[in-house]
Design a protein around this motif. Structure first.
Motif, PDB file in Angstrom:
ATOM      1  N   ILE A  10      97.689  53.475   8.827  1.00 40.91           N
ATOM      2  CA  ILE A  10      97.172  54.723   8.284  1.00 40.91           C
ATOM      3  C   ILE A  10      97.749  54.938   6.900  1.00 40.91           C
ATOM      4  N   LEU A  11      96.878  55.187   5.946  1.00 39.64           N
ATOM      5  CA  LEU A  11      97.272  55.503   4.586  1.00 39.64           C
ATOM      6  C   LEU A  11      97.059  56.997   4.397  1.00 39.64           C
ATOM      7  N   ILE A  12      98.108  57.707   4.016  1.00 33.64           N
ATOM      8  CA  ILE A  12      98.023  59.150   3.804  1.00 33.64           C
ATOM      9  C   ILE A  12      98.582  59.462   2.425  1.00 33.64           C
ATOM     10  N   SER A  13      97.820  60.215   1.645  1.00 33.49           N
ATOM     11  CA  SER A  13      98.352  60.704   0.379  1.00 33.49           C
ATOM     12  C   SER A  13      98.305  62.232   0.411  1.00 33.49           C
ATOM     13  N   PHE A  14      99.308  62.839  -0.187  1.00 32.32           N
ATOM     14  CA  PHE A  14      99.421  64.296  -0.189  1.00 32.32           C
ATOM     15  C   PHE A  14     100.326  64.710  -1.339  1.00 32.32           C
ATOM     16  N   ASN A  15     100.400  65.991  -1.588  1.00 34.78           N
ATOM     17  CA  ASN A  15     101.251  66.514  -2.641  1.00 34.78           C
ATOM     18  C   ASN A  15     102.525  67.100  -2.042  1.00 34.78           C
ATOM     19  N   ILE A  16     103.602  67.020  -2.822  1.00 44.74           N
ATOM     20  CA  ILE A  16     104.850  67.655  -2.440  1.00 44.74           C
ATOM     21  C   ILE A  16     105.143  68.751  -3.455  1.00 44.74           C
ATOM     22  N   GLU A  17     105.870  69.755  -3.015  1.00 43.02           N
ATOM     23  CA  GLU A  17     106.183  70.891  -3.884  1.00 43.02           C
ATOM     24  C   GLU A  17     107.640  70.851  -4.340  1.00 43.02           C
ATOM     25  N   THR A  18     108.238  69.684  -4.289  1.00 45.11           N
ATOM     26  CA  THR A  18     109.614  69.479  -4.699  1.00 45.11           C
ATOM     27  C   THR A  18     109.697  68.151  -5.430  1.00 45.11           C
ATOM     28  N   LYS A  19     110.859  67.778  -5.892  1.00 48.04           N
ATOM     29  CA  LYS A  19     111.020  66.476  -6.534  1.00 48.04           C
ATOM     30  C   LYS A  19     110.973  65.378  -5.478  1.00 48.04           C
ATOM     31  N   PHE A  24     106.770  59.404  18.323  1.00 51.18           N
ATOM     32  CA  PHE A  24     105.321  59.229  18.291  1.00 51.18           C
ATOM     33  C   PHE A  24     104.911  57.773  18.050  1.00 51.18           C
ATOM     34  N   ASP A  25     105.868  56.852  18.168  1.00 46.15           N
ATOM     35  CA  ASP A  25     105.631  55.423  17.991  1.00 46.15           C
ATOM     36  C   ASP A  25     104.996  55.127  16.631  1.00 46.15           C
ATOM     37  N   ILE A  26     105.567  55.747  15.590  1.00 43.63           N
ATOM     38  CA  ILE A  26     105.078  55.576  14.229  1.00 43.63           C
ATOM     39  C   ILE A  26     106.100  54.765  13.445  1.00 43.63           C
ATOM     40  N   LYS A  27     105.618  53.715  12.815  1.00 39.61           N
ATOM     41  CA  LYS A  27     106.486  52.887  11.983  1.00 39.61           C
ATOM     42  C   LYS A  27     106.072  53.080  10.526  1.00 39.61           C
ATOM     43  N   GLU A  73      96.437  54.958  17.542  1.00 36.46           N
ATOM     44  CA  GLU A  73      95.436  55.878  17.009  1.00 36.46           C
ATOM     45  C   GLU A  73      95.684  57.303  17.495  1.00 36.46           C
ATOM     46  N   GLY A  74      95.664  58.261  16.582  1.00 45.94           N
ATOM     47  CA  GLY A  74      95.822  59.671  16.915  1.00 45.94           C
ATOM     48  C   GLY A  74      97.257  60.176  16.877  1.00 45.94           C
ATOM     49  N   ASN A  75      98.228  59.286  16.791  1.00 44.09           N
ATOM     50  CA  ASN A  75      99.627  59.731  16.847  1.00 44.09           C
ATOM     51  C   ASN A  75     100.087  60.448  15.586  1.00 44.09           C
ATOM     52  N   ILE A  76      99.549  60.103  14.440  1.00 38.68           N
ATOM     53  CA  ILE A  76      99.910  60.813  13.210  1.00 38.68           C
ATOM     54  C   ILE A  76      99.486  62.274  13.337  1.00 38.68           C
ATOM     55  N   GLN A  77      98.287  62.508  13.823  1.00 37.53           N
ATOM     56  CA  GLN A  77      97.801  63.873  13.997  1.00 37.53           C
ATOM     57  C   GLN A  77      98.651  64.631  15.024  1.00 37.53           C
ATOM     58  N   LYS A  78      99.082  63.937  16.079  1.00 35.68           N
ATOM     59  CA  LYS A  78      99.958  64.560  17.073  1.00 35.68           C
ATOM     60  C   LYS A  78     101.289  64.952  16.448  1.00 35.68           C
ATOM     61  N   LEU A  79     101.842  64.085  15.607  1.00 36.76           N
ATOM     62  CA  LEU A  79     103.094  64.395  14.916  1.00 36.76           C
ATOM     63  C   LEU A  79     102.911  65.618  14.027  1.00 36.76           C
ATOM     64  N   PHE A  80     101.828  65.671  13.256  1.00 31.83           N
ATOM     65  CA  PHE A  80     101.580  66.819  12.378  1.00 31.83           C
ATOM     66  C   PHE A  80     101.485  68.114  13.181  1.00 31.83           C
ATOM     67  N   LYS A  81     100.768  68.060  14.277  1.00 31.37           N
ATOM     68  CA  LYS A  81     100.586  69.267  15.100  1.00 31.37           C
ATOM     69  C   LYS A  81     101.911  69.722  15.707  1.00 31.37           C
ATOM     70  N   ALA A  82     102.683  68.800  16.226  1.00 27.97           N
ATOM     71  CA  ALA A  82     103.944  69.139  16.891  1.00 27.97           C
ATOM     72  C   ALA A  82     105.034  69.569  15.910  1.00 27.97           C
ATOM     73  N   ASN A  83     104.908  69.196  14.643  1.00 28.34           N
ATOM     74  CA  ASN A  83     105.971  69.449  13.669  1.00 28.34           C
ATOM     75  C   ASN A  83     105.478  70.229  12.452  1.00 28.34           C
TER      76      ASN A  83
END
Length: 91
Positions: free
Chosen positions: A7-16, A36-39, A61-71
């Protein structure tokens, strides 16, 4: 057993980036990823925009979304802005 995808994810951060990476590379973050078995394969910032970050992960599949929801609260505290998030999955 589900198939692992990259999974490739790009996003913005509000810090350095240097501050954000300390959190991403922390033992706490490692535990959350392992739960979440994410490497994490790669993380870096855009050479043109130091607020834009990319992460490449491998997980079932789906574990990144589970991590986002739980955290979600933790993610907000660490100044991650997903309103500009782009995600793509690769087999």
């Amino acid at each position: 057993m589900s198939r692992k995808i990259t999974i490739l994810i790009s996003f913005n951060i509000e810090t350095k980036f240097e501050e954000w990476i300390k959190i991403f590379d922390s033992k706490e973050s490692d535990l959350i990823h392992s739960e979440f078995d994410i490497k994490a394969l790669f993380r870096g910032l855009s050479k043109d925009d130091p607020k834009k970050v990319i992460c490449i992960n491998q997980s079932p599949e789906g574990n990144i979304q589970k991590l986002f929801k739980a955290n979600s609260k933790c993610i907000k505290i660490h100044k991650i802005n997903f309103s500009y998030m782009e995600e793509s999955s690769w087999i």
